[in-house]
Design a protein around this motif. Structure first.
Motif, PDB file in Angstrom:
ATOM      1  N   LYS A  47       0.828  -1.211   0.000  1.00 51.01           N
ATOM      2  CA  LYS A  47       0.000   0.000   0.000  1.00 51.01           C
ATOM      3  C   LYS A  47       0.861   1.258   0.000  1.00 51.01           C
ATOM      4  O   LYS A  47       0.534   2.251  -0.670  1.00 51.01           O
ATOM      5  N   TYR A  48       1.958   1.217   0.739  1.00 53.23           N
ATOM      6  CA  TYR A  48       2.864   2.364   0.786  1.00 53.23           C
ATOM      7  C   TYR A  48       3.516   2.579  -0.577  1.00 53.23           C
ATOM      8  O   TYR A  48       3.620   3.716  -1.060  1.00 53.23           O
ATOM      9  N   GLY A  49       3.935   1.490  -1.225  1.00 52.59           N
ATOM     10  CA  GLY A  49       4.532   1.605  -2.552  1.00 52.59           C
ATOM     11  C   GLY A  49       3.561   2.188  -3.551  1.00 52.59           C
ATOM     12  O   GLY A  49       3.924   3.042  -4.372  1.00 52.59           O
ATOM     13  N   ARG A  50       2.304   1.747  -3.491  1.00 49.90           N
ATOM     14  CA  ARG A  50       1.277   2.285  -4.381  1.00 49.90           C
ATOM     15  C   ARG A  50       1.090   3.780  -4.150  1.00 49.90           C
ATOM     16  O   ARG A  50       0.989   4.564  -5.100  1.00 49.90           O
ATOM     17  N   ALA A  51       1.066   4.192  -2.879  1.00 49.69           N
ATOM     18  CA  ALA A  51       0.908   5.607  -2.555  1.00 49.69           C
ATOM     19  C   ALA A  51       2.093   6.431  -3.061  1.00 49.69           C
ATOM     20  O   ALA A  51       1.916   7.532  -3.598  1.00 49.69           O
ATOM     21  N   LEU A  52       3.300   5.892  -2.907  1.00 50.60           N
ATOM     22  CA  LEU A  52       4.490   6.604  -3.379  1.00 50.60           C
ATOM     23  C   LEU A  52       4.438   6.850  -4.882  1.00 50.60           C
ATOM     24  O   LEU A  52       4.803   7.931  -5.359  1.00 50.60           O
ATOM     25  N   LEU A  53       3.996   5.861  -5.629  1.00 51.36           N
ATOM     26  CA  LEU A  53       3.974   5.973  -7.083  1.00 51.36           C
ATOM     27  C   LEU A  53       2.855   6.882  -7.570  1.00 51.36           C
ATOM     28  O   LEU A  53       2.934   7.435  -8.670  1.00 51.36           O
ATOM     29  N   PHE A 125      18.936   1.581  -2.903  1.00 53.33           N
ATOM     30  CA  PHE A 125      18.386   0.264  -3.214  1.00 53.33           C
ATOM     31  C   PHE A 125      17.747  -0.398  -1.992  1.00 53.33           C
ATOM     32  O   PHE A 125      16.767  -1.143  -2.124  1.00 53.33           O
ATOM     33  N   ASP A 126      18.313  -0.166  -0.803  1.00 43.23           N
ATOM     34  CA  ASP A 126      17.815  -0.823   0.405  1.00 43.23           C
ATOM     35  C   ASP A 126      16.901   0.081   1.228  1.00 43.23           C
ATOM     36  O   ASP A 126      16.619  -0.208   2.392  1.00 43.23           O
ATOM     37  N   SER A 127      16.419   1.161   0.622  1.00 44.72           N
ATOM     38  CA  SER A 127      15.563   2.089   1.359  1.00 44.72           C
ATOM     39  C   SER A 127      14.161   1.506   1.542  1.00 44.72           C
ATOM     40  O   SER A 127      13.708   0.640   0.787  1.00 44.72           O
ATOM     41  N   THR A 128      13.480   1.984   2.557  1.00 45.38           N
ATOM     42  CA  THR A 128      12.088   1.583   2.794  1.00 45.38           C
ATOM     43  C   THR A 128      11.232   1.887   1.577  1.00 45.38           C
ATOM     44  O   THR A 128      10.363   1.094   1.184  1.00 45.38           O
ATOM     45  N   GLU A 129      11.503   3.027   0.941  1.00 40.04           N
ATOM     46  CA  GLU A 129      10.703   3.451  -0.207  1.00 40.04           C
ATOM     47  C   GLU A 129      10.920   2.541  -1.408  1.00 40.04           C
ATOM     48  O   GLU A 129       9.950   2.132  -2.069  1.00 40.04           O
ATOM     49  N   MET A 130      12.164   2.203  -1.704  1.00 40.55           N
ATOM     50  CA  MET A 130      12.425   1.315  -2.841  1.00 40.55           C
ATOM     51  C   MET A 130      11.821  -0.061  -2.597  1.00 40.55           C
ATOM     52  O   MET A 130      11.205  -0.659  -3.498  1.00 40.55           O
ATOM     53  N   ASN A 131      11.957  -0.570  -1.382  1.00 38.99           N
ATOM     54  CA  ASN A 131      11.388  -1.879  -1.076  1.00 38.99           C
ATOM     55  C   ASN A 131       9.862  -1.863  -1.181  1.00 38.99           C
ATOM     56  O   ASN A 131       9.254  -2.849  -1.616  1.00 38.99           O
ATOM     57  N   ALA A 132       9.244  -0.763  -0.806  1.00 37.30           N
ATOM     58  CA  ALA A 132       7.791  -0.660  -0.909  1.00 37.30           C
ATOM     59  C   ALA A 132       7.349  -0.629  -2.368  1.00 37.30           C
ATOM     60  O   ALA A 132       6.365  -1.277  -2.760  1.00 37.30           O
ATOM     61  N   ILE A 133       8.075   0.109  -3.198  1.00 37.16           N
ATOM     62  CA  ILE A 133       7.763   0.142  -4.631  1.00 37.16           C
ATOM     63  C   ILE A 133       7.919  -1.240  -5.241  1.00 37.16           C
ATOM     64  O   ILE A 133       7.074  -1.702  -6.032  1.00 37.16           O
ATOM     65  N   MET A 134       8.992  -1.929  -4.885  1.00 39.22           N
ATOM     66  CA  MET A 134       9.208  -3.278  -5.385  1.00 39.22           C
ATOM     67  C   MET A 134       8.110  -4.231  -4.915  1.00 39.22           C
ATOM     68  O   MET A 134       7.652  -5.102  -5.669  1.00 39.22           O
ATOM     69  N   ALA A 135       7.658  -4.061  -3.675  1.00 36.06           N
ATOM     70  CA  ALA A 135       6.591  -4.913  -3.149  1.00 36.06           C
ATOM     71  C   ALA A 135       5.302  -4.705  -3.937  1.00 36.06           C
ATOM     72  O   ALA A 135       4.587  -5.671  -4.261  1.00 36.06           O
ATOM     73  N   TYR A 136       4.995  -3.455  -4.256  1.00 33.83           N
ATOM     74  CA  TYR A 136       3.787  -3.172  -5.039  1.00 33.83           C
ATOM     75  C   TYR A 136       3.880  -3.782  -6.432  1.00 33.83           C
ATOM     76  O   TYR A 136       2.937  -4.416  -6.924  1.00 33.83           O
TER      77      TYR A 136
END
Length: 271
Positions: A47-53, A125-136
């Protein structure tokens, strides 16, 4: 003509992956049902990755140098065929990219777009934001076989032998695009901040290193997706004329573009 749009907050691309030409495949583009979102930390990350994008400029101000969100190009949260969808991407990377001249990871591809389409800075690459985008993106890719592109990946093909006409493009922009994107490409601002319809040139738009700054890439996007809700209503020639008018307007530079296509094969519309 609504060339790009923001649908902030909803299930909605800077993010920004692969404005490449569409590839043939055997996988159907299917968006997972919202009910399949896992509970707990993984679901929260998706959900965080979706929000970021969808709200990239507001949520990542240190990484975005213009007025765009990732969902400006990757429509409806990267779920629309021939609008550079993210569905299936986690199963096809690492991938060789001729612009980079090497095999690159999906994280590298995402950062390519942060630096070019968003005219900004890469994520760690190991940021919370990148991992969230990858999860989405991984969730969006549920059910797509590894190594298989979905039908509608990238943009639809367009005839690159068509020659653009500046005057026709200017007239098309005035009649189809200016109402939303402004008479001088400045976009339509949102009173709460950001843009309702983003700028398509000028300092708050994508830079010259972005895929969308290329004539035939932009034309392919326009042909299939614009005007919003009436995609396919323009002819290929009209899309090329319009793309020429827009891409040749002033926009931020990207000095590192001189290193693109290090092994040759530079497209004729490369900036």
């Amino acid at each position: 003509m609504k060339w790009f749009t923001y649908l902030s907050g909803a299930l909605l691309i800077a993010g920004s992956v692969a404005p490449a030409m569409a590839q043939s495949s055997g996988a159907v583009l299917t968006v997972p049902n919202e009910a399949t979102l896992p509970k707990g930390p993984v679901g929260d990350a998706i959900k965080y990755g979706r929000a970021l994008l969808s709200n990239t400029r507001r949520m990542l101000p240190n990484n975005v140098g213009n007025g765009l969100n990732c969902s400006s190009c990757h429509l409806s949260g990267g779920t629309v065929a021939y609008a550079s969808p993210w569905v299936g991407l986690t199963g096809v990377f690492p991938e060789y990219r001729s612009r980079n001249g090497k095999l690159i990871s999906l994280q590298e591809r995402i950062n390519d777009c942060f630096q070019r389409s968003m005219n900004g800075k890469p994520l760690a690459f190991d940021s919370t934001e990148m991992n969230a985008i990858m999860a989405y993106m991984k969730w969006l890719s549920t059910g797509v076989p590894t190594g298989t592109s979905v039908t509608g990946r990238g943009f639809e093909k367009i005839d690159a032998s068509l020659n653009p006409d500046h005057a026709r493009g200017a007239a098309l922009y005035a009649s189809q695009c200016a109402a939303c994107h402004g008479s001088v490409g400045q976009g339509t601002t949102n009173p709460q901040g950001g843009y309702v319809f983003p700028p398509v040139w000028g300092p708050d738009s994508f830079n010259v290193g972005a895929g969308m700054a290329r004539l035939y890439t932009a034309a392919a996007f326009i042909k299939h997706n614009m005007p919003l809700g009436r995609g396919g209503s323009l002819s290929a020639q009209e899309a090329v004329d319009l793309a020429w008018y827009v891409t040749q307007q002033p926009r931020p530079d990207y000095p590192a573009r001189i290193h693109d296509w290090p092994k040759g094969g530079r497209p004729k519309d490369a900036r």
